[in-house]
Design a protein around this motif. Structure first.
Motif, PDB file in Angstrom:
ATOM      1  N   SER A 249     -27.826  -6.930 -16.915  1.00  0.00           N
ATOM      2  CA  SER A 249     -26.677  -7.475 -17.646  1.00  0.00           C
ATOM      3  C   SER A 249     -27.054  -8.658 -18.528  1.00  0.00           C
ATOM      4  N   TYR A 250     -28.238  -9.198 -18.332  1.00  0.00           N
ATOM      5  CA  TYR A 250     -28.573 -10.404 -19.106  1.00  0.00           C
ATOM      6  C   TYR A 250     -28.495 -10.134 -20.602  1.00  0.00           C
ATOM      7  N   ASN A 251     -28.117 -11.158 -21.329  1.00  0.00           N
ATOM      8  CA  ASN A 251     -28.120 -11.048 -22.777  1.00  0.00           C
ATOM      9  C   ASN A 251     -29.561 -10.900 -23.251  1.00  0.00           C
ATOM     10  N   GLY A 252     -29.749  -9.979 -24.195  1.00  0.00           N
ATOM     11  CA  GLY A 252     -31.107  -9.690 -24.636  1.00  0.00           C
ATOM     12  C   GLY A 252     -31.631  -8.397 -24.046  1.00  0.00           C
ATOM     13  N   VAL A 253     -30.815  -7.748 -23.203  1.00  0.00           N
ATOM     14  CA  VAL A 253     -31.189  -6.423 -22.690  1.00  0.00           C
ATOM     15  C   VAL A 253     -30.399  -5.378 -23.480  1.00  0.00           C
ATOM     16  N   TYR A 254     -31.124  -4.466 -24.094  1.00  0.00           N
ATOM     17  CA  TYR A 254     -30.494  -3.408 -24.889  1.00  0.00           C
ATOM     18  C   TYR A 254     -30.845  -2.036 -24.319  1.00  0.00           C
ATOM     19  N   SER A 255     -29.961  -1.084 -24.505  1.00  0.00           N
ATOM     20  CA  SER A 255     -30.412   0.299 -24.415  1.00  0.00           C
ATOM     21  C   SER A 255     -31.098   0.574 -25.751  1.00  0.00           C
ATOM     22  N   ALA A 256     -32.078   1.480 -25.737  1.00  0.00           N
ATOM     23  CA  ALA A 256     -32.748   1.803 -27.000  1.00  0.00           C
ATOM     24  C   ALA A 256     -31.738   2.357 -28.001  1.00  0.00           C
ATOM     25  N   ASN A 257     -30.750   3.079 -27.488  1.00  0.00           N
ATOM     26  CA  ASN A 257     -29.703   3.625 -28.356  1.00  0.00           C
ATOM     27  C   ASN A 257     -28.990   2.523 -29.124  1.00  0.00           C
ATOM     28  N   LEU A 346     -35.567 -10.993 -15.347  1.00  0.00           N
ATOM     29  CA  LEU A 346     -35.263 -12.379 -14.990  1.00  0.00           C
ATOM     30  C   LEU A 346     -34.495 -13.037 -16.124  1.00  0.00           C
ATOM     31  N   GLY A 347     -33.534 -13.891 -15.762  1.00  0.00           N
ATOM     32  CA  GLY A 347     -32.734 -14.560 -16.776  1.00  0.00           C
ATOM     33  C   GLY A 347     -32.787 -16.070 -16.629  1.00  0.00           C
ATOM     34  N   ASP A 348     -32.412 -16.759 -17.704  1.00  0.00           N
ATOM     35  CA  ASP A 348     -32.374 -18.222 -17.634  1.00  0.00           C
ATOM     36  C   ASP A 348     -30.957 -18.693 -17.312  1.00  0.00           C
ATOM     37  N   GLU A 349     -30.748 -20.009 -17.348  1.00  0.00           N
ATOM     38  CA  GLU A 349     -29.453 -20.550 -16.935  1.00  0.00           C
ATOM     39  C   GLU A 349     -28.335 -20.155 -17.904  1.00  0.00           C
ATOM     40  N   ASN A 350     -28.715 -19.760 -19.127  1.00  0.00           N
ATOM     41  CA  ASN A 350     -27.699 -19.331 -20.095  1.00  0.00           C
ATOM     42  C   ASN A 350     -27.484 -17.816 -20.112  1.00  0.00           C
ATOM     43  N   TYR A 351     -28.002 -17.150 -19.108  1.00  0.00           N
ATOM     44  CA  TYR A 351     -27.828 -15.709 -18.980  1.00  0.00           C
ATOM     45  C   TYR A 351     -28.641 -14.922 -19.992  1.00  0.00           C
ATOM     46  N   TRP A 352     -29.689 -15.530 -20.525  1.00  0.00           N
ATOM     47  CA  TRP A 352     -30.569 -14.811 -21.449  1.00  0.00           C
ATOM     48  C   TRP A 352     -31.832 -14.381 -20.719  1.00  0.00           C
ATOM     49  N   VAL A 353     -32.368 -13.246 -21.162  1.00  0.00           N
ATOM     50  CA  VAL A 353     -33.608 -12.733 -20.577  1.00  0.00           C
ATOM     51  C   VAL A 353     -34.725 -13.751 -20.748  1.00  0.00           C
ATOM     52  N   LYS A 354     -35.519 -13.985 -19.689  1.00  0.00           N
ATOM     53  CA  LYS A 354     -36.718 -14.811 -19.867  1.00  0.00           C
ATOM     54  C   LYS A 354     -37.986 -14.100 -19.375  1.00  0.00           C
ATOM     55  N   GLY A 355     -37.826 -12.968 -18.724  1.00  0.00           N
ATOM     56  CA  GLY A 355     -39.024 -12.263 -18.287  1.00  0.00           C
ATOM     57  C   GLY A 355     -38.680 -10.955 -17.619  1.00  0.00           C
ATOM     58  N   ILE A 356     -39.718 -10.162 -17.385  1.00  0.00           N
ATOM     59  CA  ILE A 356     -39.516  -8.910 -16.662  1.00  0.00           C
ATOM     60  C   ILE A 356     -40.581  -8.828 -15.574  1.00  0.00           C
ATOM     61  N   GLU A 357     -40.123  -8.658 -14.350  1.00  0.00           N
ATOM     62  CA  GLU A 357     -41.070  -8.541 -13.241  1.00  0.00           C
ATOM     63  C   GLU A 357     -41.468  -7.079 -13.117  1.00  0.00           C
ATOM     64  N   VAL A 358     -42.779  -6.853 -13.079  1.00  0.00           N
ATOM     65  CA  VAL A 358     -43.274  -5.473 -13.014  1.00  0.00           C
ATOM     66  C   VAL A 358     -44.229  -5.333 -11.838  1.00  0.00           C
TER      67      VAL A 358
ATOM     68  N   PHE B 250     -16.089 -10.769 -13.632  1.00  0.00           N
ATOM     69  CA  PHE B 250     -15.717 -11.500 -14.850  1.00  0.00           C
ATOM     70  C   PHE B 250     -16.804 -12.485 -15.283  1.00  0.00           C
ATOM     71  N   ASP B 251     -17.471 -13.103 -14.323  1.00  0.00           N
ATOM     72  CA  ASP B 251     -18.492 -14.092 -14.693  1.00  0.00           C
ATOM     73  C   ASP B 251     -19.575 -13.437 -15.541  1.00  0.00           C
ATOM     74  N   ASP B 252     -19.970 -12.243 -15.135  1.00  0.00           N
ATOM     75  CA  ASP B 252     -20.969 -11.486 -15.877  1.00  0.00           C
ATOM     76  C   ASP B 252     -20.450 -11.187 -17.293  1.00  0.00           C
ATOM     77  N   ALA B 253     -19.215 -10.718 -17.364  1.00  0.00           N
ATOM     78  CA  ALA B 253     -18.635 -10.347 -18.664  1.00  0.00           C
ATOM     79  C   ALA B 253     -18.512 -11.565 -19.586  1.00  0.00           C
ATOM     80  N   ILE B 254     -18.129 -12.694 -19.003  1.00  0.00           N
ATOM     81  CA  ILE B 254     -17.958 -13.913 -19.807  1.00  0.00           C
ATOM     82  C   ILE B 254     -19.290 -14.330 -20.423  1.00  0.00           C
ATOM     83  N   LYS B 255     -20.342 -14.233 -19.639  1.00  0.00           N
ATOM     84  CA  LYS B 255     -21.652 -14.638 -20.158  1.00  0.00           C
ATOM     85  C   LYS B 255     -22.163 -13.639 -21.200  1.00  0.00           C
ATOM     86  N   ARG B 256     -21.900 -12.368 -20.973  1.00  0.00           N
ATOM     87  CA  ARG B 256     -22.360 -11.365 -21.939  1.00  0.00           C
ATOM     88  C   ARG B 256     -21.651 -11.491 -23.282  1.00  0.00           C
ATOM     89  N   GLN B 257     -20.425 -11.945 -23.229  1.00  0.00           N
ATOM     90  CA  GLN B 257     -19.644 -12.076 -24.456  1.00  0.00           C
ATOM     91  C   GLN B 257     -20.291 -13.061 -25.440  1.00  0.00           C
TER      92      GLN B 257
END
Lengths: 466, 279
Positions: A249-257, A346-358, B250-257
């Protein structure tokens, strides 16, 4: 005398410095001289092994002989006897697993560049040929084609040639399906797709965009209210699969589509001159080993990413992508992390991607796909720092039509069940083909299925008429 | 091309448009949405259907001018056209079988809660409509709501219309008065829907919310609209847009927005530059 060079005539490419900065087509295509030179490598074998490897049975040695003689337009016409979209297939077919796999020249050296020659003939025709809309005697029987991707276009073309009044319904604002939203410009220029579509409309095919069959119109209404006598479903495999791991769900994660649609259909790379944005971090991980993964990785590079990784759980040998795409990706500096599987994002405090554990993988026993099954190496977990993750692990068919069409049989994967190779579904006069039936496969298979369904529709409706 | 049959300014930045789109109008139901694209450069923007007229073949949308595409749409006039208009998408709301419902709209969300209230009302359900706005200048659809509800309370954050408080305050008050709702519909900003769900969870009242996340195609293809519902990933476009509010993360959705906030600012800046050029 045949050209006995063990290697294919090299394909000219766009200048290196433009490679990763523009979306212009990378492979430029053969000149007449190069095409003739490559055509001379064909031995014109009596038993034609290449033809048996072609899903639509293109008469390969025949069109190559015509190229040898400089009869390029005729070569094109020879191909189009069985392949409706040669300019596209010449570019995107996985030839190394089809025609070229069986080429005798491939035993000692490289096979004949059949795909490159097909593309040459088609491009030559597009440039020099004169489009003659065939003289068609209209029969005024209405057939609906749902989806304007390769299956739909091929089906519509074949039906139009046979005199049917064909309407294509497309959900997006632009026709072409995966050819326009999925495959990037640098691999398949949209101008070529447009020319194929223009050829259809010149034959009288109507295209209605912004119509989602299953929502805006139901299949039963196509018959009852709109007067269609048959329906072909070519809705493709549009539903992206996710990994179902932590952090998707982190921001910065896309489906390729999503990533590719923003780029190819919405032209997000021109933002803010167009309104659709796209985010590409400096470090990008693309998960998957197919053509879509290669397209996403190479697109990310062109949008300014410094480091782009392909993360694939098997080895390079098992990658489903076309050989040429893998090579192009490597030439463009994409870093291949094979035998590597994502564990979590992995995500940061702002919900953005910061890494991928493999985790590292090794190949174990052969599984049901005939490939060695990848097995985790315990304790090998490590993190790759990235700020964008693109998931390219496949697509499944869209359920919209299935959910709104009573009696349309589908299997547990959501693919439409067909009774025969001609695409007859569980409903009378409803046919289906392409990825909607097979799950994500190739352009040529979809095209072949569209064409076969058209023949079956023709047979069925003519039978009804008599 | 889709013709704008009617345009009405509801408040400072909120506009109503009736669009000629017969195929969409024919099938539209409460809870569903459309996707529009103003022009060749435009984004594909989802908007919930506010109303429809099957005979006229028209669909009503209500939108706030918050991004470049909605601002460009707002500049269009009656008789002009927009390039693309696709729908109806998503699943209709399931509103049958309820006896007494509180239908809550927050800000622009009122435009979406309105057709749901109307549907419930027409199904014979007792409807209490609650709509909240920042101040009295932002109030929309007050008269319309009154016509399709048994009780209608419009509240403002600053009390400028005479009633002060958040929609959650009003809901609590109505429940305290002894109203026994078997359904709450809450549509508005994610924070508001979350706050409503926190209250209704306590009382065990079923709560339907409507999600309007980032999406491109609206048919299940991009996965951009994915949200977490009951521990599973769902696509708002094909699985929703209505969901059981008590299951939504909702927390997840709020951050994704927030993903495209930076870009939205840039687009708006560009929009102003272009606006200045035109002036």
């Amino acid at each position: 005398m045949p050209n006995m060079s063990p290697k294919k005539t090299p394909m000219p490419h766009i200048e290196d410095k433009l490679r990763t900065t523009t979306f212009k087509e990378v492979a430029l295509g053969y000149s007449e001289e190069e095409a003739k030179q490559e055509a001379e490598r064909c031995l014109n074998c009596k038993h034609r092994p290449c033809v048996s490897g072609c899903p639509v049975g293109v008469q390969i040695p025949d069109f190559i002989s015509l190229i040898k003689e400089g009869r390029y337009i005729e070569a094109y016409e020879k191909i189009t006897e069985t392949n409706t979209l040669p300019a596209i297939c010449g570019r995107v077919c996985p030839q190394e697993n089809q025609c070229e796999k069986y080429c005798v020249r491939g035993i000692k050296g490289e096979s004949v560049g059949i795909g490159r020659l097909e593309r040459f003939a088609a491009d030559y025709y597009l440039k020099h040929g004169e489009f003659k809309a065939p003289k068609i005697e209209k029969n005024n029987i209405k057939v609906a084609v749902i989806g304007s991707g390769p299956a739909g276009l091929a089906c519509a073309g074949e039906l139009a040639k046979r005199g049917y009044d064909v309407t294509i319904f497309e959900a997006f604002h632009k026709p072409g399906g995966v050819l326009v939203y999925g495959i990037p410009e640098f691999r398949l220029p949209k101008e070529i797709v447009q020319k194929e579509i223009d050829a259809l409309t010149q034959m009288g095919v109507k295209i209605q965009t912004n119509v989602v069959v299953g929502k805006s119109i139901l299949i039963e209404e196509l018959f009852n209210e709109y007067g269609f006598s048959a329906v072909f479903i070519g809705t493709g495999a549009g539903l992206p699969s996710f990994l179902n791991i932590e952090g998707e769900s982190y921001n910065g994660v896309y489906s390729a589509n999503e990533f590719l649609t923003r780029i190819n259909l919405m032209k997000a790379y021109e933002f803010p001159n167009v309104d659709t944005p796209i985010y590409v971090g400096k470090k990008v991980a693309v998960v998957g080993g197919g053509n879509v993964a290669m397209d996403a990785a190479r697109s990310a590079k062109r949008l300014g990413a410094d480091e782009v990784y392909i993360i694939y759980r098997r080895s390079e040998k098992e990658m489903p992508a076309r050989r040429e795409e893998v090579e192009h990706a490597k030439e463009e500096g994409i870093i291949f992390k094979v035998l590597t599987n994502p564990v979590r994002i992995l995500g940061d405090e702002n919900y953005w991607v910061k890494g991928i554990e493999v985790v590292d993988m090794v190949l174990g026993d052969v599984d049901e796909s005939g490939r060695q099954k990848p097995v985790e190496v315990e304790g090998s977990n490590h993190v790759i720092d990235v700020n964008t993750v693109i998931i390219a692990i496949g697509q499944t068919p869209n359920p919209l039509i299935k959910n709104t069409t009573k009696g349309l049989e589908t299997n547990k994967k959501g693919c439409i069940v067909t009774k025969d190779e001609y695409g007859q579904t569980s409903l009378e006069n409803v046919y289906a083909g392409g990825d909607a039936v097979t799950g994500a496969a190739t352009v040529i298979l979809a095209m072949g299925a569209g064409r076969k369904a058209a023949m079956a529709i023709d047979k069925k409706l003519k039978g009804e008429k008599d | 091309m889709y013709k704008i049959l009617k345009k009405k300014i509801l408040s400072d930045s909120i506009k109503l448009m009736e669009i000629h789109a017969p195929l969409v109008a024919k099938k539209a139901q409460a809870g569903q949405f459309i996707i529009f694209r103003v022009d060749e450069k435009g984004e594909r923007v989802p908007l919930t259907i506010a109303d429809y007229d099957r005979e006229k073949g028209s669909v009503t949308i209500i939108f706030q001018e918050v991004g470049k595409s909605t601002i460009k749409l707002g500049q269009k006039e009656e008789g002009e056209y927009i390039l693309d208009f696709l729908g109806p998408l998503g699943n209709p709301s399931h509103l049958e079988g309820y006896k007494k419902a509180a239908v809550i709209g927050g800000g622009l969300g009122t435009a979406i809660s309105y057709p749901q209230a109307k549907t419930l009302y027409n199904l014979g359900c007792e409807v209490h409509a609650i709509a909240g706005f920042r101040n009295k200048d932002l109030i929309i659809l007050e008269d319309e709501l009154k016509q399709i509800s048994h009780r209608c309370i419009i509240t403002t954050d600053d009390g400028s219309n005479g009633t002060k408080g958040f929609v959650t305050d009003i809901l609590k008050q109505l429940i305290a008065e002894g109203n026994k709702y078997d359904l709450v519909v809450a549509i508005g900003p994610l924070m508001m829907m979350k706050a409503v769900c926190d209250i209704t969870r306590e009382y065990g009242i079923k709560t339907i919310i409507s999600m309007n996340p980032i999406m491109i195609d609206g048919t299940g293809m991009c996965g951009g609209c994915r949200i977490r519902v009951g521990g599973e990933t769902k696509f708002a476009c094909v699985d929703g847009p209505d969901f059981d509010g008590h299951l939504v993360d909702f927390d997840d959705a709020i951050k994704r927005q927030a993903m495209y906030k930076k870009f939205e600012k840039e687009a708006l800046h560009q929009c102003r530059l272009e606006g200045m050029k035109n002036a």
